[in-house]
Enzyme design. Sequence first.
Site, PDB file in Angstrom:
ATOM      1  N   HIS A   1       0.844  -1.200   0.000  1.00  0.00           N
ATOM      2  CA  HIS A   1       0.000   0.000   0.000  1.00  0.00           C
ATOM      3  C   HIS A   1       0.880   1.252   0.000  1.00  0.00           C
ATOM      4  O   HIS A   1       1.967   1.241   0.570  1.00  0.00           O
ATOM      5  CB  HIS A   1      -0.908  -0.031   1.240  1.00  0.00           C
ATOM      6  CG  HIS A   1      -1.904   1.081   1.281  1.00  0.00           C
ATOM      7  ND1 HIS A   1      -1.608   2.325   1.800  1.00  0.00           N
ATOM      8  CD2 HIS A   1      -3.189   1.133   0.855  1.00  0.00           C
ATOM      9  CE1 HIS A   1      -2.686   3.091   1.690  1.00  0.00           C
ATOM     10  NE2 HIS A   1      -3.657   2.400   1.117  1.00  0.00           N
TER      11      HIS A   1
ATOM     12  N   ASP B   1     -11.169   1.456  -1.448  1.00  0.00           N
ATOM     13  CA  ASP B   1     -10.311   2.360  -0.678  1.00  0.00           C
ATOM     14  C   ASP B   1     -11.127   3.161   0.350  1.00  0.00           C
ATOM     15  O   ASP B   1     -10.718   4.257   0.749  1.00  0.00           O
ATOM     16  CB  ASP B   1      -9.501   3.318  -1.566  1.00  0.00           C
ATOM     17  CG  ASP B   1      -8.111   3.610  -1.000  1.00  0.00           C
ATOM     18  OD1 ASP B   1      -7.855   3.234   0.166  1.00  0.00           O
ATOM     19  OD2 ASP B   1      -7.288   4.209  -1.700  1.00  0.00           O
TER      20      ASP B   1
HETATM   21  C1  GRE Z   1      -5.219   5.531   1.263  1.00  0.00           C
HETATM   22  O1  GRE Z   1      -4.982   4.812   2.216  1.00  0.00           O
HETATM   23  O2  GRE Z   1      -5.365   5.041   0.151  1.00  0.00           O
HETATM   24  C2  GRE Z   1      -5.342   7.020   1.461  1.00  0.00           C
HETATM   25  C3  GRE Z   1      -4.814   7.600   2.590  1.00  0.00           C
HETATM   26  C4  GRE Z   1      -4.944   8.950   2.788  1.00  0.00           C
HETATM   27  C5  GRE Z   1      -5.587   9.739   1.862  1.00  0.00           C
HETATM   28  C6  GRE Z   1      -6.109   9.164   0.729  1.00  0.00           C
HETATM   29  C7  GRE Z   1      -5.992   7.800   0.503  1.00  0.00           C
HETATM   30  O3  GRE Z   1      -4.180   6.842   3.515  1.00  0.00           O
HETATM   31  O4  GRE Z   1      -6.492   7.234  -0.592  1.00  0.00           O
HETATM   32 ZN    ZN Z   2      -5.710   2.770   0.716  1.00  0.00          ZN
END
Ligand code: GRE
Ligand code: ZN
Length: 327
Positions: A164, A287
């Site tokens: 991620h 997400d």
């Molecule tokens: C994600 O985990 O994909 C994420 C964040 C913070 C802002 C946007 C986002 O952790 O998509």
């Molecule tokens: Zn994410």
Amino acid sequence: MRGKIGLEEHFAIDDTLLDSKGFFPEDIWVEVRERVLDLHGRRLRLMDEFGMDMMILSLNAPAIQSIPDAKKANEIARKANDYLAEAVKKNPKRFRGLAALPLQDPELAAKELQRCVKDLGMVGALANGFSQIGDPNTIAYLDEKQYWPFWSMVADLDVPFYLHPRNPLPQHSRIYEGHGWLMGPTWAFGQETAVHALRLMGSGLFDKYPKVNIILGHMGEGLPFSMWRVVNTNGWIPNRHHYPAKKKISEYFQNNFYITTSGNFHTPALLSAMLAIGTDRIMFSTDWPFENIDHAAVWFDTATISEDDRMKIGRTNALKLFKLKGS
Ligand code: GRE
Ligand code: ZN
């Protein structure tokens, strides 16, 4: 379609909550805070409404990866994983979990992964890019040699590993100076994660552990679009590319990687990804809570792909990869 499974779906605990705050304006944070802390309320209602059968849950970002002290990282990871296991236990029909890992110490990370899979019933792990180790300015990427024993554990347990995004450190972000809007999910997340994934491919890791499966979000962080050029640039020059891995980079992408639709709800991108990596390696995700379940689901349910492909991407690919029994 009904029965969709999402695998980039986040939650937070108190210790990691504020890591997400900086990505949003104050007034929006009120909403995101509520969303990310909730598990059994609004989240389930939205899943019902938009045909999501299951979420494979993971901690927010960068969370564990940004805790330089390995002991502390391990402590918070264990706390988050115990909390997640309880949530899954409360509703095993709708939730599964991905382990958060203290990758500051590869040995601790391997142990925690083993505990999560063997004792807590988790179906894989999710890490937020590089880890800060010992002090905030020292970082390590997952292709580095100290991690290979950890990858051996991943291969032995035979569970997928979700890579991620996180932002690069400020001292590595000169290119974004004065252009803060490019940080985070707009661009910097994808850039950082794509390069990390390419490092894994070129390192030889998948020659040694061919069973290791990496999942990338956001339709593959740009890699499906870029893979041809990565492999074929300066094609007229013999032996142009030098890296430790034995095969073409694209072979690792096609054999060791899966991608999800998280935060990238665009049919041309999906169709291009289907050509680049194949329908069997793409999985639906939203997400949530950073993106909307309705945006993801309404787009996916009506995207111009065959119903056969919709079922694979929406559900059955995930059932297979995570060895889940469909109800
Ligand atoms: C994600 O985990 O994909 C994420 C964040 C913070 C802002 C946007 C986002 O952790 O998509
Ligand atoms: Zn994410």
